[in-house]
Design an enzyme around this catalytic site. Structure first.
Site, PDB file in Angstrom:
ATOM      1  N   ASP A   1       0.812  -1.220   0.000  1.00 25.93           N
ATOM      2  CA  ASP A   1       0.000   0.000   0.000  1.00 25.93           C
ATOM      3  C   ASP A   1       0.840   1.261   0.000  1.00 25.93           C
ATOM      4  O   ASP A   1       2.069   1.214   0.136  1.00 25.93           O
ATOM      5  CB  ASP A   1      -0.947  -0.001   1.218  1.00 25.93           C
ATOM      6  CG  ASP A   1      -0.259  -0.504   2.490  1.00 25.93           C
ATOM      7  OD1 ASP A   1       0.978  -0.403   2.589  1.00 25.93           O
ATOM      8  OD2 ASP A   1      -0.960  -1.003   3.378  1.00 25.93           O
TER       9      ASP A   1
ATOM     10  N   ASN B   1      -6.879  -2.673  14.535  1.00 28.24           N
ATOM     11  CA  ASN B   1      -8.298  -2.936  14.223  1.00 28.24           C
ATOM     12  C   ASN B   1      -8.461  -4.158  13.320  1.00 28.24           C
ATOM     13  O   ASN B   1      -9.539  -4.406  12.795  1.00 28.24           O
ATOM     14  CB  ASN B   1      -8.929  -1.706  13.563  1.00 28.24           C
ATOM     15  CG  ASN B   1      -8.283  -1.374  12.213  1.00 28.24           C
ATOM     16  OD1 ASN B   1      -7.345  -2.044  11.794  1.00 28.24           O
ATOM     17  ND2 ASN B   1      -8.776  -0.349  11.554  1.00 28.24           N
TER      18      ASN B   1
ATOM     19  N   HIS C   1      -6.835  -4.698  10.413  1.00 23.69           N
ATOM     20  CA  HIS C   1      -6.634  -4.516   8.963  1.00 23.69           C
ATOM     21  C   HIS C   1      -5.383  -5.242   8.481  1.00 23.69           C
ATOM     22  O   HIS C   1      -4.441  -5.459   9.240  1.00 23.69           O
ATOM     23  CB  HIS C   1      -6.634  -3.033   8.565  1.00 23.69           C
ATOM     24  CG  HIS C   1      -5.428  -2.236   8.949  1.00 23.69           C
ATOM     25  ND1 HIS C   1      -5.486  -0.902   9.295  1.00 23.69           N
ATOM     26  CD2 HIS C   1      -4.105  -2.556   9.024  1.00 23.69           C
ATOM     27  CE1 HIS C   1      -4.269  -0.459   9.554  1.00 23.69           C
ATOM     28  NE2 HIS C   1      -3.425  -1.434   9.409  1.00 23.69           N
TER      29      HIS C   1
ATOM     30  N   GLU D   1      -9.411  -1.865   5.601  1.00 26.44           N
ATOM     31  CA  GLU D   1      -9.989  -1.552   6.906  1.00 26.44           C
ATOM     32  C   GLU D   1     -11.245  -2.402   7.152  1.00 26.44           C
ATOM     33  O   GLU D   1     -11.792  -2.999   6.204  1.00 26.44           O
ATOM     34  CB  GLU D   1     -10.362  -0.066   6.948  1.00 26.44           C
ATOM     35  CG  GLU D   1      -9.181   0.897   6.754  1.00 26.44           C
ATOM     36  CD  GLU D   1      -8.272   1.000   7.984  1.00 26.44           C
ATOM     37  OE1 GLU D   1      -8.192   0.048   8.780  1.00 26.44           O
ATOM     38  OE2 GLU D   1      -7.611   2.048   8.136  1.00 26.44           O
TER      39      GLU D   1
HETATM   40  C1  F6R Z   1       1.813  -1.613   6.043  1.00 25.52           C
HETATM   41  C2  F6R Z   1       0.453  -2.132   6.176  1.00 25.52           C
HETATM   42  C3  F6R Z   1      -0.270  -2.170   7.469  1.00 25.52           C
HETATM   43  C4  F6R Z   1       0.614  -2.428   8.687  1.00 25.52           C
HETATM   44  C5  F6R Z   1      -0.205  -2.349   9.964  1.00 25.52           C
HETATM   45  C6  F6R Z   1       0.654  -2.518  11.198  1.00 25.52           C
HETATM   46  O1  F6R Z   1       2.248  -1.673   4.708  1.00 25.52           O
HETATM   47  O2  F6R Z   1      -0.104  -2.491   5.190  1.00 25.52           O
HETATM   48  O3  F6R Z   1      -1.265  -3.157   7.401  1.00 25.52           O
HETATM   49  O4  F6R Z   1       1.224  -3.677   8.574  1.00 25.52           O
HETATM   50  O5  F6R Z   1      -0.863  -1.119  10.025  1.00 25.52           O
HETATM   51  O6  F6R Z   1       1.495  -1.406  11.303  1.00 25.52           O
HETATM   52  P1  F6R Z   1       2.715  -1.410  12.344  1.00 25.52           P
HETATM   53  O7  F6R Z   1       3.649  -2.450  11.871  1.00 25.52           O
HETATM   54  O8  F6R Z   1       3.303  -0.024  12.216  1.00 25.52           O
HETATM   55  O9  F6R Z   1       2.144  -1.702  13.684  1.00 25.52           O
END
Ligand code: F6R
Length: 245
Positions: free
Chosen positions: A67, A135, A137, A142
């Site tokens: 993403d 959450n 995702h 989301e």
């Molecule tokens: C990142 C992504 C997100 C993260 C998630 C956890 O490319 O797609 O799904 O893996 O938000 O983020 P962190 O690792 O910062 O806790």
């Protein structure tokens, strides 16, 4: 799903690293799905060390990132293209032309979405790395995102924006939208590794592994993937039932 719980983060990341070494050496032209955020950083650091010690090469590797934020340019400190260059690509022998990240530039969003989808349709991700949002995702899919979603633009949850505001000067600066691989694109990967550490991931981890398969918790769909290994520290695993730990 295979679930592995580790006493320390060092043990966790060492095991994931050893696995990547094995996979990359077995299949030098592997296609990797990569993630950003805090979770993959220790793995990328180890891979850079491994490269410097000549244990691994990225010469023939192709990568697809999950993403990118919408509306921040590629030079922005928090853009994921910059993140990847700083945390991995700039330190190893990867061919940057084989590293794909969707562009989040406002003017070209639809073009970027179509192009990224075409690329994903024409490649199979051998090994997808995932973190998980508090959450539930995966990518920026989301809660509420359909399981058959493909590459799309999404409005970020308030929770995600608050979680990620730690990396910006203020919550106002956190982008409101992102472009992300869809859940179907992620599920198309042959093999998936999920890493989660810390207590703030414990509810999402419980939902991913033991909850109902429901779009309210996007990661729960991983229960249906034939080849997923989940690496957890004890805090992230703390809400799992005893037999899972
Ligand atoms: C990142 C992504 C997100 C993260 C998630 C956890 O490319 O797609 O799904 O893996 O938000 O983020 P962190 O690792 O910062 O806790």
């Amino acid at each position: 799903m295979t679930i592995k719980v580790f006493k320390t983060k060092e043990e966790l990341y060492s095991e994931v690293y050893e696995y990547y070494l094995k996979r990359l050496n077995k299949q030098p032209n592997i296609t990797l799905g990569l993630a950003t955020g805090s979770t993959p950083i220790p793995l990328y650091e180890k891979l850079i060390n491994g490269y410097n010690e000549k244990k691994v090469s990225f010469k023939e590797v192709t990568t697809f990132n999950l993403d990118e934020y919408v509306g921040i340019d590629s030079g922005h400190e928090q853009s994921y293209i910059r993140f990847m260059k700083e945390k991995l690509f700039g330190h190893v022998d990867i061919n940057i032309n084989n590293c794909f990240i969707p562009s989040g530039e406002n003017e070209k969003l639809e073009e970027s979405r179509i192009r990224y989808q075409e690329l994903l349709n024409n490649h199979t991700i051998d090994l997808q790395l995932l973190g998980i949002g508090s959450n539930g995702h995966i990518g920026f899919n989301e809660p509420g995102t359909p399981f058959d979603s493909k590459v799309h633009i999404i409005e970020l949850d308030e929770k995600t924006r608050i979680d990620n505001s730690r990396l910006f000067n203020s919550l106002d600066e956190v982008p409101t939208h992102a472009i992300t691989m869809g859940i179907k694109d992620i599920m198309n990967a042959k093999e998936i590794i999920v890493i989660a550490t810390g207590e703030n991931k414990a509810d999402a981890v419980f939902g991913m592994i033991e909850g109902p398969i429901d779009t309210d918790l996007p990661a729960s769909i991983l229960q249906k993937h034939p080849n997923v290994v989940i690496y957890l520290d004890e805090d992230a695993a703390s809400k799992l039932s005893k037999e899972r730990k």
